[in-house]
Design a protein around this motif. Structure first.
Motif, PDB file in Angstrom:
ATOM      1  N   LEU A 146     -20.941 -24.711 -27.953  1.00  0.00           N
ATOM      2  CA  LEU A 146     -22.292 -24.253 -27.621  1.00  0.00           C
ATOM      3  C   LEU A 146     -23.254 -24.667 -28.713  1.00  0.00           C
ATOM      4  O   LEU A 146     -22.865 -24.862 -29.859  1.00  0.00           O
ATOM      5  CB  LEU A 146     -22.348 -22.732 -27.449  1.00  0.00           C
ATOM      6  CG  LEU A 146     -21.919 -21.862 -28.626  1.00  0.00           C
ATOM      7  CD1 LEU A 146     -22.787 -20.634 -28.712  1.00  0.00           C
ATOM      8  CD2 LEU A 146     -20.460 -21.478 -28.460  1.00  0.00           C
ATOM      9  N   GLN A 147     -24.506 -24.821 -28.274  1.00  0.00           N
ATOM     10  CA  GLN A 147     -25.555 -25.055 -29.263  1.00  0.00           C
ATOM     11  C   GLN A 147     -26.560 -23.914 -29.142  1.00  0.00           C
ATOM     12  O   GLN A 147     -26.513 -22.966 -29.905  1.00  0.00           O
ATOM     13  CB  GLN A 147     -26.157 -26.445 -29.060  1.00  0.00           C
ATOM     14  CG  GLN A 147     -25.146 -27.520 -29.496  1.00  0.00           C
ATOM     15  CD  GLN A 147     -25.605 -28.929 -29.212  1.00  0.00           C
ATOM     16  OE1 GLN A 147     -26.782 -29.220 -29.150  1.00  0.00           O
ATOM     17  NE2 GLN A 147     -24.654 -29.827 -29.052  1.00  0.00           N
ATOM     18  N   CYS A 148     -27.434 -23.931 -28.125  1.00  0.00           N
ATOM     19  CA  CYS A 148     -28.355 -22.793 -28.010  1.00  0.00           C
ATOM     20  C   CYS A 148     -27.630 -21.558 -27.486  1.00  0.00           C
ATOM     21  O   CYS A 148     -28.047 -20.441 -27.716  1.00  0.00           O
ATOM     22  CB  CYS A 148     -29.541 -23.137 -27.112  1.00  0.00           C
ATOM     23  SG  CYS A 148     -29.177 -23.064 -25.349  1.00  0.00           S
ATOM     24  N   GLY A 149     -26.551 -21.755 -26.717  1.00  0.00           N
ATOM     25  CA  GLY A 149     -25.752 -20.631 -26.236  1.00  0.00           C
ATOM     26  C   GLY A 149     -26.216 -20.016 -24.929  1.00  0.00           C
ATOM     27  O   GLY A 149     -25.592 -19.088 -24.426  1.00  0.00           O
ATOM     28  N   TYR A 150     -27.310 -20.544 -24.365  1.00  0.00           N
ATOM     29  CA  TYR A 150     -27.848 -19.908 -23.156  1.00  0.00           C
ATOM     30  C   TYR A 150     -26.884 -19.992 -21.975  1.00  0.00           C
ATOM     31  O   TYR A 150     -26.744 -19.057 -21.202  1.00  0.00           O
ATOM     32  CB  TYR A 150     -29.193 -20.549 -22.764  1.00  0.00           C
ATOM     33  CG  TYR A 150     -30.059 -19.616 -21.976  1.00  0.00           C
ATOM     34  CD1 TYR A 150     -30.916 -18.724 -22.607  1.00  0.00           C
ATOM     35  CD2 TYR A 150     -30.001 -19.597 -20.582  1.00  0.00           C
ATOM     36  CE1 TYR A 150     -31.690 -17.838 -21.893  1.00  0.00           C
ATOM     37  CE2 TYR A 150     -30.774 -18.712 -19.849  1.00  0.00           C
ATOM     38  CZ  TYR A 150     -31.619 -17.839 -20.511  1.00  0.00           C
ATOM     39  OH  TYR A 150     -32.387 -16.960 -19.794  1.00  0.00           O
ATOM     40  N   CYS A 151     -26.172 -21.114 -21.868  1.00  0.00           N
ATOM     41  CA  CYS A 151     -25.268 -21.301 -20.731  1.00  0.00           C
ATOM     42  C   CYS A 151     -23.913 -20.639 -20.957  1.00  0.00           C
ATOM     43  O   CYS A 151     -23.100 -20.552 -20.048  1.00  0.00           O
ATOM     44  CB  CYS A 151     -25.042 -22.793 -20.485  1.00  0.00           C
ATOM     45  SG  CYS A 151     -24.103 -23.594 -21.822  1.00  0.00           S
ATOM     46  N   CYS A 181     -25.338 -27.170 -18.694  1.00  0.00           N
ATOM     47  CA  CYS A 181     -25.625 -27.029 -20.115  1.00  0.00           C
ATOM     48  C   CYS A 181     -26.601 -28.128 -20.498  1.00  0.00           C
ATOM     49  O   CYS A 181     -26.329 -29.293 -20.272  1.00  0.00           O
ATOM     50  CB  CYS A 181     -24.340 -27.159 -20.928  1.00  0.00           C
ATOM     51  SG  CYS A 181     -24.676 -27.092 -22.695  1.00  0.00           S
ATOM     52  N   ARG A 182     -27.752 -27.739 -21.060  1.00  0.00           N
ATOM     53  CA  ARG A 182     -28.741 -28.744 -21.438  1.00  0.00           C
ATOM     54  C   ARG A 182     -28.485 -29.274 -22.844  1.00  0.00           C
ATOM     55  O   ARG A 182     -29.137 -30.180 -23.283  1.00  0.00           O
ATOM     56  CB  ARG A 182     -30.174 -28.176 -21.404  1.00  0.00           C
ATOM     57  CG  ARG A 182     -30.593 -27.416 -20.179  1.00  0.00           C
ATOM     58  CD  ARG A 182     -30.284 -28.013 -18.849  1.00  0.00           C
ATOM     59  NE  ARG A 182     -30.760 -29.345 -18.551  1.00  0.00           N
ATOM     60  CZ  ARG A 182     -31.780 -29.651 -17.764  1.00  0.00           C
ATOM     61  NH1 ARG A 182     -32.508 -28.716 -17.236  1.00  0.00           N
ATOM     62  NH2 ARG A 182     -32.085 -30.898 -17.487  1.00  0.00           N
ATOM     63  N   CYS A 183     -27.548 -28.660 -23.586  1.00  0.00           N
ATOM     64  CA  CYS A 183     -27.408 -29.022 -25.004  1.00  0.00           C
ATOM     65  C   CYS A 183     -26.186 -29.883 -25.308  1.00  0.00           C
ATOM     66  O   CYS A 183     -26.293 -30.913 -25.944  1.00  0.00           O
ATOM     67  CB  CYS A 183     -27.301 -27.771 -25.872  1.00  0.00           C
ATOM     68  SG  CYS A 183     -28.655 -26.620 -25.732  1.00  0.00           S
ATOM     69  N   THR A 184     -25.010 -29.451 -24.886  1.00  0.00           N
ATOM     70  CA  THR A 184     -23.793 -29.955 -25.519  1.00  0.00           C
ATOM     71  C   THR A 184     -23.283 -31.278 -24.978  1.00  0.00           C
ATOM     72  O   THR A 184     -22.520 -31.954 -25.647  1.00  0.00           O
ATOM     73  CB  THR A 184     -22.631 -28.964 -25.354  1.00  0.00           C
ATOM     74  OG1 THR A 184     -22.313 -28.875 -23.956  1.00  0.00           O
ATOM     75  CG2 THR A 184     -22.985 -27.594 -25.885  1.00  0.00           C
TER      76      THR A 184
HETATM   77  S1  FES Z   1     -25.529 -24.594 -25.243  1.00  0.00           S
HETATM   78 FE1  FES Z   1     -27.616 -24.750 -24.725  1.00  0.00          FE
HETATM   79  S2  FES Z   1     -27.523 -24.821 -22.579  1.00  0.00           S
HETATM   80 FE2  FES Z   1     -25.465 -24.961 -23.110  1.00  0.00          FE
END
Ligand code: FES
Ligand SMILES: Cc1cc2nc3c(=O)[nH]c(=O)nc-3n(C[C@H](O)[C@H](O)[C@H](O)COP(=O)(O)OP(=O)(O)OC[C@H]3O[C@@H](n4cnc5c(N)ncnc54)[C@H](O)[C@@H]3O)c2cc1C
Ligand code: FES
Lengths: 283, 190
Positions: free
Chosen positions: B97-102, B134-137
């Motif tokens: 995870l990066q932002c963790g939202y998902c 997931c928009r980040c990983t």
């Molecule tokens: S960790 Fe940011 S949306 Fe998945």
């Protein structure tokens, strides 16, 4: 967004559902809610009463009726995929249902909801059309059976009246046939840009009969009748079926949208129909 | 206003809800269980995924009324007494995870997958999580995390007498409970 206010009724049987629908001004039937809830959230739908069929166990499950398989409208996609009767007698439906959405949506979304919603990009209407399924409907004036060829009327529009409940769909068993559903989409969990439901009955080295239903080639699912005619008696070979598939886009009116232009969809219909027929014929 | 009885993370609740209240808003605003986020309006992103009677559902696309009589498990049930569930530990350790939202939705969808298929291939993991974005990983480490959690969970099931904690979703003692105090019970949240 938050949906607009509505009353919520959870009837105990179909008769009660039909009565509540008849007594309300702008009612909306809710099945799995996987298409309806987003519409409510966008306030594209604002019914005064939501009639939730979730409590109607009588509308759930698969029954063997001899020549037919009867599948309750509230049977979820996940149940269809895992049902042994569907696997044995209607594998095309199981295969196409497996391509619908994602596991969480398939746990809630239903066969009846997909067909009643009649999204032109939905995978199951073309299957029902190709298999000549029959739709069982209960309404204020009693029960009726509607053939698939009459059920789908237009974009998101079926013969269902505002007070009707689709209770079950009957699929003929089609013994001796084999099937394939070919879906073309760009990403996971995506709707079909074009989809093809194919059924083939082989007579040794040749094709005795074929049926083809197209997804997203017009405002309703479409039978590719010219292809079906062209398949009759051709050798069961990939080149012959590819040739027969050249008329797959005849009589269609595919949309132009963000995923594809109409001419590309026509091209896809021809190519995918050839591949779906070949796969169905076991080639 | 409709009346529901629902079990959430092992606690049973008896509540009044507005007909239009989405399950995810009931969880967050009426019960104060903010572990489950909302990411979209279209049932696409999967951030809100919870288990309903053990099966993954998108809680933004279930009405609270429809949860009546059902058993809901959210991400908040995973860690028992601060001891992370193997799926949580694996997400942490493999940097999934990066932002963790998902992440809450990813983990709940992964648990649904592993219940069905305790030893999935990378391909099967990707398919099982196709409803979660997931928009980040870029997903690579998420797939790794699920693979590693699966291995830990299989080992634990194979050796039940070992010290490691159970990998089942913890079931707390069921008790009647008033709605959380911050919930102006049944008030419109719009
Ligand atoms: S960790 Fe940011 S949306 Fe998945
Ligand atoms: C992210 C996402 C991706 C999806 N991808 C696909 C896909 O790739 N292919 C595909 O085919 N579908 C897809 N779907 C749609 C999915 O198949 C839905 O489950 C289906 O369209 C609606 O089924 P439902 O049971 O949830 O119906 P609901 O949402 O409850 O109802 C849909 C409509 O049908 C009416 N209705 C429902 N049941 C009845 C009934 N028994 N009698 C009368 N009217 C009824 C409702 O009034 C409403 O207008 C997707 C959905 C989502 C959210
Ligand atoms: S919030 Fe995006 S699917 Fe529920």
């Amino acid at each position: 967004m938050i949906p607009a206010q509505f009353d919520y009724v959870r009837p105990g049987d179909v008769a009660e559902a039909v009565r509540v629908l008849a007594e309300s001004e702008e009612p909306k039937v809710m099945a799995g809610g996987q298409s309806l809830t987003p519409l409510l959230r966008f306030r594209l739908a604002y019914p005064d009463v939501v009639v939730d069929l979730g409590g109607l166990t009588e509308l759930r499950g698969v029954a063997d009726e001899g020549e037919w398989l009867r599948i309750g409208a509230m049977t979820t996609h996940d149940e269809v995929i895992h049902d042994p009767l569907v696997a044995a007698h209607c594998p095309l439906l199981a295969q196409a249902t497996h391509t619908v959405a994602d596991p969480a949506v398939r746990h809630r979304g239903t066969l009846g909801g997909s067909l009643a919603h009649a999204d032109p990009a939905g995978d199951l209407p073309a299957v029902a059309l190709a298999l000549d399924a029959e739709f069982l409907v209960s309404g204020e004036d009693g029960d009726r059976a509607v053939p698939a060829s009459e059920f789908f009327q237009d974009y998101l529009t079926t013969v269902l009246d505002i007070g009707d409940v689709l209770t079950a769909v009957r699929f003929p068993k089609l013994t001796g046939w084999s099937f394939h559903y070919k879906k073309f989409s760009q990403t996971a969990q995506a709707w079909a840009i074009v989809g093809v439901a194919a059924a083939v009955r082989r007579d040794d080295g040749s094709v005795a009969e074929a049926r083809v239903g197209l997804t997203n080639m017009g405002s309703t699912p479409i039978r590719a009748r010219q292809v079906e005619e062209a398949c009759r008696g051709v050798p069961a070979r990939t080149d012959a079926l590819r040739e027969a598939a050249q008329s797959a886009d005849a009589g269609t009116d595919p949309p132009n949208d963000l995923s594809a232009q109409a001419d590309y969809r026509r091209h896809l219909a021809r190519v995918l129909t050839g591949r779906a027929l070949a796969a169905a014929a076991g080639l | 206003m409709p009346h529901i009885r629902v079990t959430v993370d092992g606690v049973s609740y008896d509540d009044q809800v507005e007909a239009r209240r989405l399950l995810v808003h009931y969880l967050r605003e009426q019960l104060g269980k903010v572990g489950t986020p909302v990411g979209c309006d279209t049932t696409n992103c999967g951030a809100c995924t919870v288990l309903m009677d053990g099966q993954s559902v998108k809680s933004c696309s279930v009405l609270a009324c429809q949860a009546d009589g059902h058993d809901i498990t959210t991400v908040e049930a995973l860690a028992a007494d601060g001891d992370l569930h193997p799926i949580q530990r694996a997400f942490h350790e493999t940097h999934a995870l990066q932002c963790g939202y998902c992440t809450p939705g990813m983990m709940m969808a992964a648990l649904d997958l592993l219940r069905d298929n305790p030893d999935p291939s990378d391909e099967e993991i990707r398919e099982g999580l196709e409803g979660n974005m997931c928009r980040c990983t870029g997903y690579v480490n998420i797939v790794r995390a699920v693979r590693e959690a699966a291995a830990v969970m299989r080992a634990t099931t194979a050796a039940p007498e070992s010290e490691s904690r159970t990998t089942d979703v913890p079931q707390q003692v069921v008790r009647e409970q008033e709605p959380a105090p911050q919930a102006a019970s049944g008030g419109a949240s719009s």
